[in-house]
Every structure is written in C-alpha cells, then in structure tokens.
Design an enzyme around this catalytic site. Structure first.
Site, mmCIF file in Angstrom:
data_model
loop_
_atom_site.group_PDB
_atom_site.id
_atom_site.type_symbol
_atom_site.label_atom_id
_atom_site.label_comp_id
_atom_site.label_asym_id
_atom_site.label_seq_id
_atom_site.Cartn_x
_atom_site.Cartn_y
_atom_site.Cartn_z
ATOM 1 C CE LYS A 1 -1.808 1.460 4.046
ATOM 2 N NZ LYS A 1 -1.392 2.845 4.381
ATOM 3 C CG ASN A 2 2.263 2.590 3.490
ATOM 4 O OD1 ASN A 2 1.104 2.903 3.205
ATOM 5 N ND2 ASN A 2 2.634 2.304 4.719
ATOM 6 C CG ASP B 1 3.091 1.316 9.513
ATOM 7 O OD1 ASP B 1 3.242 1.575 8.310
ATOM 8 O OD2 ASP B 1 2.814 2.188 10.369
ATOM 9 N NE ARG C 1 -7.263 4.579 5.489
ATOM 10 C CZ ARG C 1 -6.541 5.532 6.078
ATOM 11 N NH1 ARG C 1 -6.815 5.933 7.306
ATOM 12 N NH2 ARG C 1 -5.515 6.079 5.425
ATOM 13 N NE ARG D 1 0.598 10.471 10.745
ATOM 14 C CZ ARG D 1 0.044 9.467 10.051
ATOM 15 N NH1 ARG D 1 -1.143 9.018 10.398
ATOM 16 N NH2 ARG D 1 0.663 8.952 9.018
ATOM 17 N N PRO D 2 1.879 16.222 11.399
ATOM 18 C CG PRO D 2 3.894 16.752 12.405
ATOM 19 C CD PRO D 2 2.712 15.857 12.538
ATOM 20 N NE ARG E 1 0.931 11.912 7.298
ATOM 21 C CZ ARG E 1 1.297 13.146 7.641
ATOM 22 N NH1 ARG E 1 0.387 13.995 8.022
ATOM 23 N NH2 ARG E 1 2.559 13.499 7.599
ATOM 24 C CB CYS F 1 -4.530 9.845 12.207
ATOM 25 S SG CYS F 1 -3.107 9.495 13.225
ATOM 26 C CG ASP G 1 7.037 20.206 10.198
ATOM 27 O OD1 ASP G 1 6.362 19.170 10.316
ATOM 28 O OD2 ASP G 1 8.170 20.329 10.670
ATOM 29 C CG LEU G 2 9.831 17.504 8.377
ATOM 30 C CD1 LEU G 2 10.259 16.104 8.774
ATOM 31 C CD2 LEU G 2 10.945 18.516 8.666
HETATM 32 C C1 EPZ Z 1 4.210 6.774 6.386
HETATM 33 O O1 EPZ Z 1 3.466 7.834 6.928
HETATM 34 C C2 EPZ Z 1 3.264 5.585 6.295
HETATM 35 N N1 EPZ Z 1 2.136 5.935 5.429
HETATM 36 C C3 EPZ Z 1 2.738 5.229 7.681
HETATM 37 O O2 EPZ Z 1 1.947 4.049 7.541
HETATM 38 C C4 EPZ Z 1 3.927 4.916 8.583
HETATM 39 O O3 EPZ Z 1 3.455 4.668 9.881
HETATM 40 C C5 EPZ Z 1 4.905 6.104 8.591
HETATM 41 O O4 EPZ Z 1 5.299 6.412 7.243
HETATM 42 C C6 EPZ Z 1 6.153 5.835 9.414
HETATM 43 O O5 EPZ Z 1 6.826 4.733 8.894
HETATM 44 C C7 EPZ Z 1 2.307 5.880 4.086
HETATM 45 O O6 EPZ Z 1 3.383 5.578 3.599
HETATM 46 C C8 EPZ Z 1 1.099 6.199 3.235
HETATM 47 P P1 EPZ Z 1 6.456 10.028 8.379
HETATM 48 P P2 EPZ Z 1 4.093 9.334 6.921
HETATM 49 O O7 EPZ Z 1 6.414 11.309 7.655
HETATM 50 O O8 EPZ Z 1 4.874 9.545 5.672
HETATM 51 C C9 EPZ Z 1 6.894 13.234 11.801
HETATM 52 C C10 EPZ Z 1 0.043 2.690 7.695
HETATM 53 O O9 EPZ Z 1 -0.438 2.127 8.680
HETATM 54 N N2 EPZ Z 1 6.704 14.224 10.733
HETATM 55 O O10 EPZ Z 1 7.567 9.065 8.087
HETATM 56 O O11 EPZ Z 1 3.002 10.267 7.231
HETATM 57 C C11 EPZ Z 1 5.642 12.418 12.061
HETATM 58 O O12 EPZ Z 1 4.790 13.078 12.952
HETATM 59 C C12 EPZ Z 1 0.539 4.114 7.813
HETATM 60 O O13 EPZ Z 1 0.202 2.155 6.560
HETATM 61 C C13 EPZ Z 1 6.891 15.579 11.009
HETATM 62 O O14 EPZ Z 1 7.179 15.947 12.152
HETATM 63 O O15 EPZ Z 1 5.072 9.247 8.162
HETATM 64 C C14 EPZ Z 1 6.227 11.147 12.652
HETATM 65 O O16 EPZ Z 1 6.487 11.351 14.030
HETATM 66 C C15 EPZ Z 1 0.223 4.719 9.168
HETATM 67 N N3 EPZ Z 1 6.735 16.481 10.014
HETATM 68 C C16 EPZ Z 1 7.552 10.988 11.913
HETATM 69 O O17 EPZ Z 1 7.841 12.266 11.352
HETATM 70 C C17 EPZ Z 1 6.418 16.110 8.733
HETATM 71 O O18 EPZ Z 1 6.311 16.999 7.849
HETATM 72 C C18 EPZ Z 1 7.505 9.983 10.769
HETATM 73 O O19 EPZ Z 1 6.391 10.312 9.941
HETATM 74 C C19 EPZ Z 1 6.248 14.738 8.462
HETATM 75 C C20 EPZ Z 1 6.411 13.822 9.470
#
Ligand code: EPZ
Length: 417
Positions: free
Chosen positions: A22-23, A304, A396, A121-122, A92, A116, A124-125
């Site tokens: 999925k991801n 996950d 999902r 779920r910011p 998201r 969520c 900003d990056l």
């Molecule tokens: C991806 O979400 C996955 N979703 C998530 O899977 C997974 O849990 C996550 O990566 C972590 O591995 C998809 O790929 C569609 P991140 P993503 O940006 O990209 C912080 C599932 O169950 N952060 O790697 O949203 C954030 O809060 C889903 O399939 C910022 O601070 O995750 C977190 O603490 C759930 N600012 C950390 O980084 C930002 O701009 C990692 O989040 C972005 C993220």
C-alpha cells in the site's frame, strides 16, 4: 458498517499470498501526475486507500482503470492541481500530490491533512522541501497553496520522514538543477518510488541511503509498466499471527530483505523460519518468549507492526517492553486489547505487556489500520467469540483479510450491517 466476527482458538496452517505494498503504490500513483503518460501498475492491491487515491486522480483529470490487480493510469488529461479536504481528511497519503503538482503545474492547492486516531500528523517537512526548492507556500482556508518554478537545492530534513522524502523526490525530479535530500527516508517504499521516477527518466542516485541526489530533468517520459513491491507490513502481520495463534504457514510474494529486523526479532520469540527468495515459512513456537521492541525509521523496527507485536506479547512468557519512538501516541489499541484480557500498562510512549495464559473474546472497536490488525490477531488467539466493529479501518490497508485468514483455518467472517 461491517463487522468481523471471530471464533478464536484455531491454529493457522497453509499458504497465503501477500499483496502489493500500500505504502509503495500510493506515492507511485501520484507520481504518474508528474508527466503525461499511460502507466500500467502490476500487483496493485484492491484497498480502500488505493480506491480513494484513484478517485483523487480522477478529480485531478486522470483516467484510472483497475482489474485483477492491474491499474492503468492515463495522466495525459490531468488539468486540476487541487486535492479537496473531504478526500484528504480520509487519507493523509493524498498529500503526496503536492510534489507532482509543483513539478507539472508549478501550482498546488492541497488541503492540510487532519490528524488521525493517534494524534497530529504534521506536514512541515513537506513544506520545507517545497520552499527549499524555491516554491512559495501559504495557508488559505485550510488549504496549502504553493506556486513557483522549482530550482534544484539542498534539502535537509530534521528527522527521517517517509512522506516528506517522497514529496521532495517528486518535486525535485523536474526542478532546474541538482538537488540533494539529506536525512532521507530509506524505506523500501521510497526506494521503489525512486525506481519508478528513474524509469520516467529521472536522474536519482543514493538509493537505500539517507542522502539522495536528484539531477532535475524537465523531459520525463511516461508510457511504461511497473511492478509494485510486496507489502512488508502485511507480511509481518501474518508472520506475527502464526507466532501468536500457533501452526505453520508459508507466505508467498514476499521480499525477506525488507523484513530483516522483524525476522530476527521473531527468531528471538522462538518461531522457526525457512526463508526462500520470495517466500517465508513460519512455524509457531511452543511458548512465546518475551521480546522487547523500539520502533525506528527503516531498517529499524517498523511502527506499523508495533500494535501487532503488542498483540503477540499479550500471550508471552514473562513481560515485554514496547516503545514507539515514531508516533509517541500510537497506543489506541491498548484499551481494546485489554477488553480481550491483555495486561498492558502505558507510561508516555512506553508500554509494558505482561503475558497472560489466555485471551477471551469480546466486542472490540477498530481505531486505525494497524490497531485493527492487532485486534484481529488477538481475537484469533482468544477463546470464544469476538466482534470487531469499524472494520473500514482494516479495509484501508488489508485486502480480503477475513478470506485470507479463513483459508488458513481461522473461523472468521464479515457481517454487513
Ligand atoms: C508513512 O506515513 C506511512 N504511510 C505510515 O503508515 C507509517 O506509519 C509512517 O510512514 C512511518 O513509517 C504511508 O506511507 C502512506 P512520516 P508518513 O512522515 O509519511 C513526523 C500505515 O499504517 N513528521 O515518516 O506520514 C511524524 O509526525 C501508515 O500504513 C513531522 O514531524 O510518516 C512522525 O512522528 C500509518 N513532520 C515521523 O515524522 C512532517 O512533515 C515519521 O512520519 C512529516 C512527518
């Protein structure tokens, strides 16, 4: 609203084919916007999220067909760089359109994703990457509005972010000049996205490392086929299910290299593993050893699989410490697991699971994709009957999950209200 009914206690035997990731498919679907073309994606799972993303692509102007695991996206007629709130709030990953919109249209209007079940779920990056590449970003009535012809730049993230790395790759692929992305995510799904972009003609090096270099190419080309990688999280979910419920199962269409730490931790639990090139046979242990986990960006233990691991540790011999360093609030499943008899305490982002001899079925409620998976695993191992509500969460991220488990001997079925 559908419910899944489980009469627990059966060990699992047989073979299960793992679906496409999925991801990986979600960002690849949005990458098809980057340059006009016809893209044929093989091994695409039929999930609520892939259907949502197909709807979003159609709102943007693409044509999408899907049949027997093959999705064909025609992005030639994309003309509407917007992603509306009512769609983004349900998924998201819709935010992955930001980079492609900037690369193709030099303009984007993307709703800010909401939070969520487990908190904010910011993004900003993601926005930092667009601004580093010379884009202007503003917030207007809950929408991120971005503009500008992007130019190559050095992007350095404070922390590893899967989504932000994906958007940075797609935004820089057509930017004028060279970009670097430091503290990049090394998740296999991001490497696969980079491989998709390279097939388009993008010049990306540093794959599988935390520093990616992208030489912008305004002339990317579409019209090709691409195979979606196996879903390592679905595979991990089934491996843990067998360890918890007992039995012996062979998983097919897996990439064991994407599961190294999970397989190593499962060996500590006491399972027997027979690892092939694209198969894994797992045999349940007599007793479940307590094994601690702390989640971390790939190749660390995946967040996950944290909820699923907790379900397994609820029947361990001793007690296990489970720490989530990625999402410190991702513990909504504890309250529901406790209804099935699990003994879990939580302090900040540290859960301590003390093994119990038996779990007992009960009505429980799903709160997010992976929490739902942990409830299904626990109810499969529990005695008597469980009833899992709000299963749209599980749909999902898992295709035909009750059918896959039924084929392994589980007494599990869905009722539609
Ligand atoms: C991806 O979400 C996955 N979703 C998530 O899977 C997974 O849990 C996550 O990566 C972590 O591995 C998809 O790929 C569609 P991140 P993503 O940006 O990209 C912080 C599932 O169950 N952060 O790697 O949203 C954030 O809060 C889903 O399939 C910022 O601070 O995750 C977190 O603490 C759930 N600012 C950390 O980084 C930002 O701009 C990692 O989040 C972005 C993220």
């Amino acid at each position: 609203m559908d419910k899944i009914i489980v009469n627990g206690g059966n060990p699992l035997y047989g073979e299960v084919e793992i679906g496409g990731a999925k991801n990986a498919v979600l960002p690849i679907m949005t990458a098809s916007i980057l340059t006009p073309g016809i893209y044929t994606l093989n091994r695409v799972p039929n999930l609520r999220d892939t259907r949502t993303m197909a709807n979003l692509l159609e709102i943007i102007g693409a044509k999408v067909t899907y049949e027997k695991g093959t999705m064909v996206i025609d992005s030639n007629s994309c003309n509407n760089p917007t992603a509306p709130y009512d769609l983004v709030k349900t998924m998201r990953a819709s935010f992955y359109v930001l980079g492609p919109f900037m690369g193709r249209f030099q303009h984007a209007e993307v709703s800010l994703p909401g939070g969520c079940a487990w908190g904010p779920r910011p993004v900003d990056l993601h926005l930092k990457a667009i601004e580093a590449l010379g884009g202007t970003v503003s917030l207007e009535s809950g929408n991120i509005v971005a503009d500008g012809q992007l130019k190559g730049a050095d992007i350095s993230f404070d922390i590893s972010s899967v989504g932000a790395t994906g958007n940075a790759l797609m935004a820089s692929a057509k930017a004028d000049g060279i970009s670097t992305i430091s503290i990049a995510s090394k998740e296999p799904e991001i490497t696969s996205l980079a491989e998709f972009l390279i097939k388009m003609g993008a010049d990306i090096t540093g794959l599988d490392s935390d520093k990616l270099t992208v030489v912008g190419n305004p002339n990317l080309k579409g019209d090709f086929e691409f195979d979606i990688i196996p879903d390592r999280i679905e595979a991990g979910t089934f491996l843990i299910a067998v360890a918890l419920c007992g039995g012996e199962v062979t998983l097919t269409n897996v990439n064991p290299n994407h599961l190294n730490i999970v397989l190593s931790k499962l060996s500590e639990v006491g399972v027997k593993l027979d690892i092939g090139e694209d198969t894994i046979t797992v045999k349940a242990p007599k007793k479940i050893n307590s094994v601690n986990i702390t989640t971390a960006p790939y190749p660390g233990f995946p967040t996950d699989l944290q909820a699923q691991w907790m379900a397994m540790m609820s029947k361990c011999d001793g007690s296990a410490v489970i720490i989530d360093e990625i999402y410190r609030d991702r513990f909504t499943h504890i309250a529901e697991l406790s209804r099935l008899g699990a003994n879990i305490t939580l302090e900040d982002n540290v859960a301590v699971v003390t093994g119990v001899n038996k779990l007992k079925g009960a009505p429980v409620m799903s709160t997010d994709i992976r929490a739902s998976a942990s409830l299904i695993l626990s109810s499969l191992a529990a005695e008597e009957k469980s009833e899992i509500s709000r299963v749209y969460h599980i749909d999902r991220g898992y295709e035909n999950i009750e059918e896959k488990f039924r084929n392994l001997g589980a007494d599990m079925y869905r009722i539609s209200k």
